[in-house]
Design a protein around this motif. Sequence first.
Motif, PDB file in Angstrom:
ATOM      1  N   MET A  25       0.992  -1.514  -0.506  1.00 29.19           N
ATOM      2  CA  MET A  25       0.097   0.378  -0.048  1.00 29.19           C
ATOM      3  C   MET A  25       0.789   1.265   0.279  1.00 29.19           C
ATOM      4  O   MET A  25       1.845   1.803   0.876  1.00 29.19           O
ATOM      5  N   ILE A  26       0.798   2.284  -0.860  1.00 26.83           N
ATOM      6  CA  ILE A  26       1.519   2.897  -1.227  1.00 26.83           C
ATOM      7  C   ILE A  26       1.390   4.316  -0.354  1.00 26.83           C
ATOM      8  O   ILE A  26       0.073   5.009  -1.244  1.00 26.83           O
ATOM      9  N   ASP A  27       1.699   5.263   0.125  1.00 27.83           N
ATOM     10  CA  ASP A  27       0.920   6.361   0.736  1.00 27.83           C
ATOM     11  C   ASP A  27       1.844   7.642   0.120  1.00 27.83           C
ATOM     12  O   ASP A  27       2.837   7.310  -0.657  1.00 27.83           O
ATOM     13  N   ASP A  28       1.599   8.995   0.213  1.00 25.82           N
ATOM     14  CA  ASP A  28       1.925   9.648  -0.280  1.00 25.82           C
ATOM     15  C   ASP A  28       1.303  11.371   0.079  1.00 25.82           C
ATOM     16  O   ASP A  28       0.712  12.204  -0.265  1.00 25.82           O
ATOM     17  N   VAL A  29       1.850  11.353   1.433  1.00 20.12           N
ATOM     18  CA  VAL A  29       1.784  12.381   2.300  1.00 20.12           C
ATOM     19  C   VAL A  29       2.990  12.816   2.438  1.00 20.12           C
ATOM     20  O   VAL A  29       3.792  13.217   1.923  1.00 20.12           O
ATOM     21  N   CYS A  30       2.549  14.569   2.601  1.00 18.50           N
ATOM     22  CA  CYS A  30       3.528  15.438   2.060  1.00 18.50           C
ATOM     23  C   CYS A  30       3.057  16.440   3.503  1.00 18.50           C
ATOM     24  O   CYS A  30       2.319  16.607   3.584  1.00 18.50           O
ATOM     25  N   VAL A  31       4.518  16.737   3.911  1.00 20.80           N
ATOM     26  CA  VAL A  31       3.965  17.455   5.136  1.00 20.80           C
ATOM     27  C   VAL A  31       5.433  18.805   5.147  1.00 20.80           C
ATOM     28  O   VAL A  31       6.191  18.666   3.738  1.00 20.80           O
ATOM     29  N   PRO A  32       5.413  19.846   5.821  1.00 20.04           N
ATOM     30  CA  PRO A  32       5.796  21.355   5.539  1.00 20.04           C
ATOM     31  C   PRO A  32       7.879  20.269   5.127  1.00 20.04           C
ATOM     32  O   PRO A  32       7.913  20.024   6.398  1.00 20.04           O
ATOM     33  N   ARG A  33       8.522  21.367   4.479  1.00 18.79           N
ATOM     34  CA  ARG A  33       9.463  20.086   5.098  1.00 18.79           C
ATOM     35  C   ARG A  33      10.621  20.247   6.189  1.00 18.79           C
ATOM     36  O   ARG A  33      11.136  19.742   6.422  1.00 18.79           O
ATOM     37  N   SER A  34       9.908  21.393   6.990  1.00 18.13           N
ATOM     38  CA  SER A  34      10.537  21.618   7.938  1.00 18.13           C
ATOM     39  C   SER A  34      10.566  20.010   9.291  1.00 18.13           C
ATOM     40  O   SER A  34      10.690  19.568  10.043  1.00 18.13           O
TER      41      SER A  34
ATOM     42  N   ASP B 121      10.538  26.205   5.268  1.00 21.33           N
ATOM     43  CA  ASP B 121       9.831  25.893   4.647  1.00 21.33           C
ATOM     44  C   ASP B 121       9.490  26.987   3.355  1.00 21.33           C
ATOM     45  O   ASP B 121       8.671  26.306   2.158  1.00 21.33           O
ATOM     46  N   ARG B 122      10.172  27.906   3.349  1.00 19.52           N
ATOM     47  CA  ARG B 122       9.718  29.216   2.326  1.00 19.52           C
ATOM     48  C   ARG B 122       8.750  29.524   2.208  1.00 19.52           C
ATOM     49  O   ARG B 122       7.281  29.617   0.932  1.00 19.52           O
ATOM     50  N   ILE B 123       7.667  29.674   3.219  1.00 17.80           N
ATOM     51  CA  ILE B 123       6.445  30.332   2.906  1.00 17.80           C
ATOM     52  C   ILE B 123       6.942  31.770   4.077  1.00 17.80           C
ATOM     53  O   ILE B 123       6.714  31.541   5.382  1.00 17.80           O
ATOM     54  N   ALA B 124       5.597  32.520   3.876  1.00 15.97           N
ATOM     55  CA  ALA B 124       4.850  33.465   5.293  1.00 15.97           C
ATOM     56  C   ALA B 124       3.656  33.321   5.421  1.00 15.97           C
ATOM     57  O   ALA B 124       3.093  32.585   4.219  1.00 15.97           O
ATOM     58  N   VAL B 125       3.311  34.232   6.270  1.00 15.44           N
ATOM     59  CA  VAL B 125       2.085  33.681   7.065  1.00 15.44           C
ATOM     60  C   VAL B 125       1.358  35.104   7.248  1.00 15.44           C
ATOM     61  O   VAL B 125       1.786  35.342   8.389  1.00 15.44           O
ATOM     62  N   VAL B 126       0.250  35.252   6.665  1.00 16.78           N
ATOM     63  CA  VAL B 126       0.316  36.606   6.621  1.00 16.78           C
ATOM     64  C   VAL B 126      -1.378  37.160   6.997  1.00 16.78           C
ATOM     65  O   VAL B 126      -2.362  36.123   6.538  1.00 16.78           O
ATOM     66  N   GLU B 127      -2.198  38.030   7.292  1.00 21.08           N
ATOM     67  CA  GLU B 127      -2.754  38.938   7.256  1.00 21.08           C
ATOM     68  C   GLU B 127      -3.392  39.825   5.631  1.00 21.08           C
ATOM     69  O   GLU B 127      -2.068  39.750   5.708  1.00 21.08           O
ATOM     70  N   PRO B 128      -4.645  39.684   6.015  1.00 26.57           N
ATOM     71  CA  PRO B 128      -4.959  40.289   4.567  1.00 26.57           C
ATOM     72  C   PRO B 128      -4.434  41.786   4.728  1.00 26.57           C
ATOM     73  O   PRO B 128      -4.208  42.587   3.024  1.00 26.57           O
ATOM     74  N   GLY B 129      -4.561  42.329   5.554  1.00 26.29           N
ATOM     75  CA  GLY B 129      -4.025  43.778   5.120  1.00 26.29           C
ATOM     76  C   GLY B 129      -3.046  44.229   5.362  1.00 26.29           C
ATOM     77  O   GLY B 129      -2.292  45.321   5.005  1.00 26.29           O
ATOM     78  N   VAL B 130      -1.583  43.143   4.770  1.00 28.93           N
ATOM     79  CA  VAL B 130      -0.111  43.370   5.240  1.00 28.93           C
ATOM     80  C   VAL B 130      -0.433  44.050   3.533  1.00 28.93           C
ATOM     81  O   VAL B 130      -0.801  44.350   2.729  1.00 28.93           O
ATOM     82  N   ILE B 131       0.396  45.159   3.913  1.00 27.81           N
ATOM     83  CA  ILE B 131       1.074  45.912   2.224  1.00 27.81           C
ATOM     84  C   ILE B 131       2.173  45.197   1.448  1.00 27.81           C
ATOM     85  O   ILE B 131       3.078  44.463   2.610  1.00 27.81           O
ATOM     86  N   ASN B 132       1.741  45.108   0.388  1.00 27.80           N
ATOM     87  CA  ASN B 132       3.067  44.403  -0.452  1.00 27.80           C
ATOM     88  C   ASN B 132       4.159  44.786  -0.141  1.00 27.80           C
ATOM     89  O   ASN B 132       5.171  44.131  -0.083  1.00 27.80           O
TER      90      ASN B 132
ATOM     91  N   THR C 209       2.079  23.219   2.777  1.00 30.57           N
ATOM     92  CA  THR C 209       2.759  22.213   2.069  1.00 30.57           C
ATOM     93  C   THR C 209       3.938  22.492   0.585  1.00 30.57           C
ATOM     94  O   THR C 209       3.181  23.176   0.082  1.00 30.57           O
ATOM     95  N   ALA C 210       4.645  21.722   0.090  1.00 28.41           N
ATOM     96  CA  ALA C 210       4.983  22.274  -1.056  1.00 28.41           C
ATOM     97  C   ALA C 210       4.034  22.214  -1.606  1.00 28.41           C
ATOM     98  O   ALA C 210       3.819  22.255  -3.329  1.00 28.41           O
ATOM     99  N   LYS C 211       3.769  20.790  -2.099  1.00 29.33           N
ATOM    100  CA  LYS C 211       2.367  20.409  -2.779  1.00 29.33           C
ATOM    101  C   LYS C 211       1.362  19.688  -1.978  1.00 29.33           C
ATOM    102  O   LYS C 211       1.464  19.686  -1.102  1.00 29.33           O
TER     103      LYS C 211
END
Lengths: 459, 459
Positions: A339-348, B107-118, B186-188
């Motif tokens: 059975m092949i899983d395909d879980v993706c997590v944040p790379r950290s 993880d090369r992500i940012a988490v933001v609220e909507p009012g953040v200036i670009n 996640t990336a994917k």
Amino acid sequence: MEDVLARLHERLRAGLPADALITDADITASYAHDMASFCEAGTPAVVALPRTVEQVQHVMRTATELRVPVVPQGARTGLSGAANAADGCIVLSLTRMDRILEINPVDRIAVVEPGVINATLSREVNAHGLYYPPDPSSWEMCTIGGNIGTASGGLCCVKYGVTAEYVLGLDVVLADGRLLSTGRRTAKGVAGYDLTRLFVGSEGTLGIVVRAVLALRPQPPQQLVLAAEFASAAAACDAVCAIMERGHTPSLLELMDRTTVRAVNRLGRMGLPESTEALLLAAFDTPDPGPHLAAVAELCTAAGATQVVPAEDAAESELLLKARRMSLTALEAVKSATMIDDVCVPRSRLAAMIDGTAAIAAKHDLTIGVCAHAGDGNTHPVVCFDHTDPDESRRARESFDEIMALGLELGGTITGEHGVGVLKKEWLARELGPVGLELQRGIKRTFDPLGILNPGKLF
Amino acid sequence: MEDVLARLHERLRAGLPADALITDADITASYAHDMASFCEAGTPAVVALPRTVEQVQHVMRTATELRVPVVPQGARTGLSGAANAADGCIVLSLTRMDRILEINPVDRIAVVEPGVINATLSREVNAHGLYYPPDPSSWEMCTIGGNIGTASGGLCCVKYGVTAEYVLGLDVVLADGRLLSTGRRTAKGVAGYDLTRLFVGSEGTLGIVVRAVLALRPQPPQQLVLAAEFASAAAACDAVCAIMERGHTPSLLELMDRTTVRAVNRLGRMGLPESTEALLLAAFDTPDPGPHLAAVAELCTAAGATQVVPAEDAAESELLLKARRMSLTALEAVKSATMIDDVCVPRSRLAAMIDGTAAIAAKHDLTIGVCAHAGDGNTHPVVCFDHTDPDESRRARESFDEIMALGLELGGTITGEHGVGVLKKEWLARELGPVGLELQRGIKRTFDPLGILNPGKLF
């Protein structure tokens, strides 16, 4: 029942050439499954193999009129049962719609029918100096339509992203046979809700893709691969995090654990180092990959690599990739079933995911090999078991589920690229939650009010 | 009427701090418009300025209970009237939800609220060695929530794509106040239909984005710009096609016509060459941009460039970009009013688009300046006119429409990055066709059955 079937055959025949319809039950039965293990599948009533959009429309009009379920299929290389037949369904195989209609190097697009094989398209665009990145392991067999239906990934994703990012526009035959055009031929476009993206990964539950406009890229130089051996998966994951944190852009960043390495050696006599606990492959496809590979080698060593070996040349690189691509098949040969899983997590969280998977294997006394698109945090834990042993089979199913639970716990998703199909329906509900599920069902109803499109999949 | 208003104020007050509600009609009136010209706008009943997700939920619950329309707003720099008030609506300004919650380099992500200036986000991630590409001209003012709502583009898109490609997951408050989480960290991830992408570009008609997980990239080297002058727009477009056909990956490929160049010089004393018919800017942000720029210079010369001038350094490059970013503002100063088109065509049709626009200008005896994200085929023809002259105003509106008709004829879209809003509602119906429109309306009903979310926009 006989009458219903006869009527269905007769109505389909009215709009399809004789060779586009298979009614012989022995043959139609061979269209029941994709490549997923342990997924329920029904018995098709008929298989339709249209060559034109009009023929697909005829099939869908007939299905709507007679309220018959339709299961679209490509090459059936999917791993989640999304292409499995429903009882009494029309299997709608798109494999004969396999023309590449256009390759345009100025606009960097290709226009294709859904049955085009991924590798065929890749080679064809290469000849124009162009590149279609998505490269699932099944790329020599799988179709673009199937890739779109399951939103396929591959080895290239860490740099180039998934199938979804290459689909610009679609022609789709709707449940009632009407033709919808979505998206664009242009580089950009924001006219209305993004229906194109909605179809990608929808596993044939919203409509039948009959034409796709795909984005292409300039063909990069052939990639050069480096192999690094580690005494633990955790150390290899540290290296992955360091590589990404330092701003490198590898064209590939793959991990194979000890079980996978041994299975690949057994299947393919690849001569991979069996003493390693984790083998990391990193590659760059820039014009001058040397300095990047040197920097990555240094980061691997700093993370505890016991051995770092850059490939001598493109041929040796290709051999390493071949070994990696062989992983799932090799693991399938370890025991009688997988059975092949395909879980993706944040790379950290990759190390936690792989260590947690090892703990699940130990707890259930099972072999679970892990290969991973490490740069994406996308792991494929493969539970190997003897399907004739009921207890081992039960433990396998439990492990399979516990791996998904662990993935969600670590902030991940139950599927990075293989899709939901039949295999992970219950888990999809868990990942989406009640509000998300309700909206997804609402979208399904908007596109397919009678529920005839690939019923029993996703939800 | 008075009673209804009093009741609305009272109910909103029950869940919002006093300073989060503006009821003074003189002030609320100042929230009626975004930056689009000639778009209808109603009179808001009240402006809510929440700081928390719970407060947004309270606003939406109240709106649902009292059946009051809600118009979400960011910085109101939009160019299509999507943020314009509806009569008697709650303006829901997200500008105070302006926290950057997380920046994660692994993880090369940012988490933001909507009012953040670009620009705030861009600078903040730069400090971590990271890059958030989407850069609309209004980037110093516009908010990430607004960018998501309108699916903004910018100068970076030819290499880095649009906002949609950087939104991984969203928290959204639905019309009835429930909270929905979509997508992933996640990336994917391919679990179910892509609701995240559905919200991007939905102009506040499906829900209120209260949190976003954004993808980041490693920060590239500063780009080096080359300027090429052409005796005709067609020749410049030939150069654009040649550059892309040869597989180059410029980080920017922009075109300014003679009208735009002169307007920019007048506004900013930029010293751009006024004798040129078309000025092309190309840039590369690779570690060694020299060879790329040399190759592009050669292609420009071959296409008939009269002058090719590489920037001396990053500072000179920045000056050229500043001139380009000034284009819309500069064209707005040509006459008393402007209408800004946003047609995107396949880049192979760019010359036809620009020449056709010139013909429309000649036919209507109007000044239409064109600046373009040429590498994307995304043109911004700016119709300049005297709004006190009724006949000129009529011709301006006609030209504006004829430009969109031309775009569709050339296989393009009516909007590459500015969105539909109020301005292009009728044209959206034309681009989508009846089947597409019906499905889009179905999706709208699924998310907003009462039709209270930004009514009168898109459709």
